[in-house]
Write an enzyme that holds these catalytic residues in place. Sequence first.
Site, PDB file in Angstrom:
ATOM      1  N   PHE A  67      38.180  37.498  27.035  1.00  0.00           N
ATOM      2  CA  PHE A  67      39.047  37.571  28.226  1.00  0.00           C
ATOM      3  C   PHE A  67      40.192  38.549  28.041  1.00  0.00           C
ATOM      4  O   PHE A  67      40.665  38.781  26.925  1.00  0.00           O
ATOM      5  CB  PHE A  67      39.600  36.194  28.606  1.00  0.00           C
ATOM      6  CG  PHE A  67      40.343  35.461  27.521  1.00  0.00           C
ATOM      7  CD1 PHE A  67      41.655  35.794  27.198  1.00  0.00           C
ATOM      8  CD2 PHE A  67      39.729  34.429  26.828  1.00  0.00           C
ATOM      9  CE1 PHE A  67      42.344  35.102  26.206  1.00  0.00           C
ATOM     10  CE2 PHE A  67      40.410  33.737  25.828  1.00  0.00           C
ATOM     11  CZ  PHE A  67      41.730  34.071  25.521  1.00  0.00           C
TER      12      PHE A  67
ATOM     13  N   LYS B 220      52.481  32.021  26.857  1.00  0.00           N
ATOM     14  CA  LYS B 220      51.430  31.965  25.828  1.00  0.00           C
ATOM     15  C   LYS B 220      50.530  33.200  25.907  1.00  0.00           C
ATOM     16  O   LYS B 220      50.170  33.797  24.889  1.00  0.00           O
ATOM     17  CB  LYS B 220      50.605  30.683  25.992  1.00  0.00           C
ATOM     18  CG  LYS B 220      51.456  29.424  25.857  1.00  0.00           C
ATOM     19  CD  LYS B 220      50.622  28.167  26.002  1.00  0.00           C
ATOM     20  CE  LYS B 220      51.542  26.951  26.044  1.00  0.00           C
ATOM     21  NZ  LYS B 220      50.796  25.699  26.163  1.00  0.00           N
TER      22      LYS B 220
ATOM     23  N   ARG C 207      27.458  34.072  32.137  1.00  0.00           N
ATOM     24  CA  ARG C 207      26.876  35.370  31.788  1.00  0.00           C
ATOM     25  C   ARG C 207      25.398  35.237  31.424  1.00  0.00           C
ATOM     26  O   ARG C 207      24.560  36.012  31.861  1.00  0.00           O
ATOM     27  CB  ARG C 207      27.609  35.978  30.575  1.00  0.00           C
ATOM     28  CG  ARG C 207      28.833  36.767  30.903  1.00  0.00           C
ATOM     29  CD  ARG C 207      29.314  37.609  29.722  1.00  0.00           C
ATOM     30  NE  ARG C 207      29.498  36.916  28.467  1.00  0.00           N
ATOM     31  CZ  ARG C 207      28.645  36.918  27.463  1.00  0.00           C
ATOM     32  NH1 ARG C 207      27.508  37.587  27.529  1.00  0.00           N
ATOM     33  NH2 ARG C 207      28.901  36.251  26.341  1.00  0.00           N
TER      34      ARG C 207
ATOM     35  N   SER D 286      34.999  49.247  27.916  1.00  0.00           N
ATOM     36  CA  SER D 286      33.889  48.312  28.124  1.00  0.00           C
ATOM     37  C   SER D 286      34.320  46.873  27.868  1.00  0.00           C
ATOM     38  O   SER D 286      35.412  46.626  27.365  1.00  0.00           O
ATOM     39  CB  SER D 286      32.733  48.676  27.190  1.00  0.00           C
ATOM     40  OG  SER D 286      33.163  48.644  25.856  1.00  0.00           O
ATOM     41  N   ALA D 287      33.429  45.951  28.226  1.00  0.00           N
ATOM     42  CA  ALA D 287      33.674  44.536  27.947  1.00  0.00           C
ATOM     43  C   ALA D 287      33.564  44.308  26.438  1.00  0.00           C
ATOM     44  O   ALA D 287      32.711  44.891  25.769  1.00  0.00           O
ATOM     45  CB  ALA D 287      32.648  43.687  28.687  1.00  0.00           C
TER      46      ALA D 287
ATOM     47  N   SER E  28      33.082  44.308  36.751  1.00  0.00           N
ATOM     48  CA  SER E  28      34.242  45.164  36.500  1.00  0.00           C
ATOM     49  C   SER E  28      33.975  46.104  35.324  1.00  0.00           C
ATOM     50  O   SER E  28      34.668  47.096  35.164  1.00  0.00           O
ATOM     51  CB  SER E  28      35.499  44.319  36.246  1.00  0.00           C
ATOM     52  OG  SER E  28      35.335  43.541  35.084  1.00  0.00           O
ATOM     53  N   HIS E  29      32.956  45.808  34.493  1.00  0.00           N
ATOM     54  CA  HIS E  29      32.636  46.684  33.366  1.00  0.00           C
ATOM     55  C   HIS E  29      31.210  47.207  33.434  1.00  0.00           C
ATOM     56  O   HIS E  29      30.657  47.651  32.431  1.00  0.00           O
ATOM     57  CB  HIS E  29      32.929  45.982  32.039  1.00  0.00           C
ATOM     58  CG  HIS E  29      34.399  45.868  31.821  1.00  0.00           C
ATOM     59  ND1 HIS E  29      35.167  44.924  32.471  1.00  0.00           N
ATOM     60  CD2 HIS E  29      35.257  46.625  31.111  1.00  0.00           C
ATOM     61  CE1 HIS E  29      36.432  45.096  32.138  1.00  0.00           C
ATOM     62  NE2 HIS E  29      36.525  46.111  31.322  1.00  0.00           N
TER      63      HIS E  29
ATOM     64  N   GLU F 263      38.977  44.451  38.046  1.00  0.00           N
ATOM     65  CA  GLU F 263      38.747  43.459  39.104  1.00  0.00           C
ATOM     66  C   GLU F 263      39.671  43.742  40.294  1.00  0.00           C
ATOM     67  O   GLU F 263      39.262  43.653  41.461  1.00  0.00           O
ATOM     68  CB  GLU F 263      39.018  42.070  38.499  1.00  0.00           C
ATOM     69  CG  GLU F 263      38.383  40.908  39.192  1.00  0.00           C
ATOM     70  CD  GLU F 263      36.865  41.035  39.334  1.00  0.00           C
ATOM     71  OE1 GLU F 263      36.416  41.000  40.485  1.00  0.00           O
ATOM     72  OE2 GLU F 263      36.163  41.189  38.323  1.00  0.00           O
TER      73      GLU F 263
END
Length: 343
Positions: free
Chosen positions: A182, A233, A314, A125-126, A50-51, A191
């Site tokens: 996250f 939360k 990752r 970006s991530a 996704s990034h 996504e």
Amino acid sequence: MTQPEREQRLSLADIETLARDVLLASGVSLAHADTIARNVTAAEADACRSHGVYRLLGYVRAVASGKADGKAVPVVTQTSPAIVKVDAGRGFAPLANEMARPALVAAAQSLGIAVLAINNCYHNSAMWVDLEPLADAGLVSIGLTAGQRSVAPHGGSKPVFGTNPFAFGWPRPDRAPFVFDFATSAVARGEIELHQRAGKSIPLGWAVDAEGRPTTDPALGLAGAMLPFGGHKGTALALMVELLAGPMIGDLTSQESFAEDEGRGSPPLGGELIIAFDPVRFLGEDAADHMARAETLFSSISQQDGVRLPGDRRLAARAQSAREGVLVPTRLFDELQAIRSRG
Ligand code: NDP
């Protein structure tokens, strides 16, 4: 039945060259093109699609719309010993991060704790890519950025927050750092967009339609509101991210960023906040002993059957991608090649 998407394999070197060419062909400066190309290549290598190169379309759109300045030169200042600031000048976050990082590392090592506030940047970006180099420099860090409003608060159905990612990095002796990262939404917006491009439905719980009804249709979800992770939360965390990376550093909220975009579909304009701690400055000569205690904690988690640490997927993907390259959807590859050939 949905046909599987056609894909093609590219080496990481090919990915980086493709990304740089696409950005240069779109009028982005070499300095931005280089840092963004490394950034999306890192995301592809770690199977964070996704990034990865998909995000190039957003960078290109942002420049084409006249909203982002693809040639902006970030200006780094230090407003107090502990506060490093960057005015990204409506340019992209990776270059601002890279230029300010040495000052952040030096300030954290000198004082024990320091912050980096990036203003006026397009963050696309991530977040783990921003924190990993800090862990490599021995620093613990927290990273936050807001977005464009797309996520409803828990119990509501009207978007207020961006997907507001939250990331944390921790250095580990003789191995890759621990970094989790996250979105505070159920999933990153990219996504859902990738599901839409692939003609796939989305799981329930990711989004509601414009009338607030649960949906598995990515288009309806994108037009409606995404949902927070973890109910109330996740919503509280999204609000904290929004406050720290927005008003606290004098930058936009996700609602303001959405309004500023005027429907052009650019990445979010706004701020990014990184807080860095130096364990050695905190703990002196005892630092190594305490970092070893952290390793005991990591082991007690990862030694359990069926449990892994965040980041392990990752890092496994990174090793595999270095050997085998990565798969890119052919339709996306063709779109990027078409932009590249304009250059
Ligand atoms: P995921 O839900 O895929 O993953 C979140 C974290 O949880 C990762 O560190 C992941 O590690 C870990 N994790 C996932 N599954 C497990 C498991 N079973 N056990 C242990 N740990 C696990 O991420 P999101 O979809 O929320 O976000 C994806 C990316 O999108 C992030 O990098 C984020 O920064 C980025 N993003 C950027 C935005 C921006 O404005 N720039 C906006 C929103 C998101 P692993 O990676 O190893 O699976």
